[in-house]
Design an enzyme around this catalytic site. Structure first.
Site, short mmCIF file in Angstrom:
data_model
loop_
_atom_site.label_atom_id
_atom_site.label_comp_id
_atom_site.label_asym_id
_atom_site.label_seq_id
_atom_site.Cartn_x
_atom_site.Cartn_y
_atom_site.Cartn_z
N HIS A 1 0.83 -1.21 0.00
CA HIS A 1 0.00 0.00 0.00
C HIS A 1 0.86 1.26 0.00
CE1 HIS A 1 -3.23 2.80 0.99
NE2 HIS A 1 -2.46 3.26 1.96
N SER B 1 -3.13 0.46 -4.80
CA SER B 1 -2.37 -0.61 -4.15
C SER B 1 -3.20 -1.86 -3.94
CB SER B 1 -1.83 -0.12 -2.80
OG SER B 1 -2.89 0.30 -1.97
#
Length: 289
Positions: free
Chosen positions: A154, A218
């Site tokens: 992420h 992500s």
């Protein structure tokens, strides 16, 4: 770093049922905490290198290669260019020092290790120094396509490409400058605004819906669904609405906000943050306020 800034993670996270995963995460968190304590004492040590397991490098390869392909179609151009310019190894989870070698010359930002989620005012305070807290653990292998919390995928695949773009990086700093002057009630609203823009923002580019949000960028699942109005409800970009739009970070988002362009979103965010917080006489509040 004060332990008071740590936010407990959800005990229902799939990784917390895996003792080996818990042990590794504890070791990674301790390494990050030791690094920050040493730096606070003036000892500038290299960012910790993590001995990832082979199956974790495979998770990274699956996520990175899939997202790189999807981003060529679904990410705004500056963000996709930033992802390519990072020159990440698809077969190996990146070391943060490598990330900084690519990032810092672009915008002056650096990633620094963090134990996990931290409270908002502390997170924002570091952005004013052009530092971005970056986790070094990777999501659990049982759920590779979506994670309910930040992980290295992420942070590096999602946020760092945004930070490679000076206009977007400046928006991070303005959010930080605003948050340090905000009351606790206003902090909550800024969290919501940040969520629906920096984390999950959409905009038009060349008449196509694309994303500039790190959460979408992500997550394989979100990067596919976010641009499809048949799968996600798209609402017009509205700061007033976003300030009062609650969200659940543990699920895929049912509502996203769509701006006419990336430039439009950044300008309106900048105008709001400056006029409401930064260009006023508000003092910077203590971190523990």
């Amino acid at each position: 770093m004060n332990d008071e800034y740590l936010v407990p993670l959800d005990q229902d996270h799939p990784g917390f049922r895996d003792p080996e995963y818990i042990r590794q995460r504890d070791e990674i968190a301790q390494a990050a905490l030791d690094w920050r304590k040493a730096r606070d004492l003036g000892n500038h040590l290299p960012i910790p290198r993590i001995p990832y397991l082979e199956h974790q490098h495979k998770i990274w390869e699956h996520i990175y290669t899939t997202i790189l392909e999807l981003s060529s179609k679904n990410a705004v151009t500056p963000v996709f260019d930033g992802l390519k310019d990072l020159d990440l190894n698809p077969k190996k989870i990146p070391e943060l020092e490598h990330v900084n070698q690519r990032l810092e010359p672009k915008t002056g930002f650096r990633v620094v290790p963090v134990t996990g989620l931290v409270k908002s005012r502390y997170f924002f305070s570091c952005l004013t120094r052009r530092e971005f807290f970056c986790t070094q653990y990777i999501r659990h292998h049982s759920a590779p396509d979506f994670t309910p919390e930040p992980d290295i995928c992420h942070d590096v695949i999602g946020h760092v490409p945004l930070l490679m773009s000076e206009p977007i990086a400046n928006c991070y700093v303005e959010f930080a400058q605003a948050a340090l002057r905000a009351t606790p009630e206003e902090i909550k609203q800024l969290e919501q605004l940040y969520w629906f823009t920096i984390e999950y923002g959409l905009c038009y580019e060349n008449e196509k819906i694309k994303t500039y949000g790190a959460g979408n960028l992500s997550s394989i699942a979100d990067l596919i669904r976010c641009v499809n109005p048949d799968l996600v409800r798209h609402e017009p970009f509205s700061i007033e609405v976003m300030l009062n739009q609650t969200y659940d970070p543990t699920i895929q988002q049912p509502v996203l906000f769509l701006a006419p362009s990336l430039e439009y979103a950044l300008k309106h965010l900048s105008d709001y943050l400056n006029q409401t917080f930064i260009q006023t006489n508000r003092p910077v509040l203590p971190l523990d306020d």
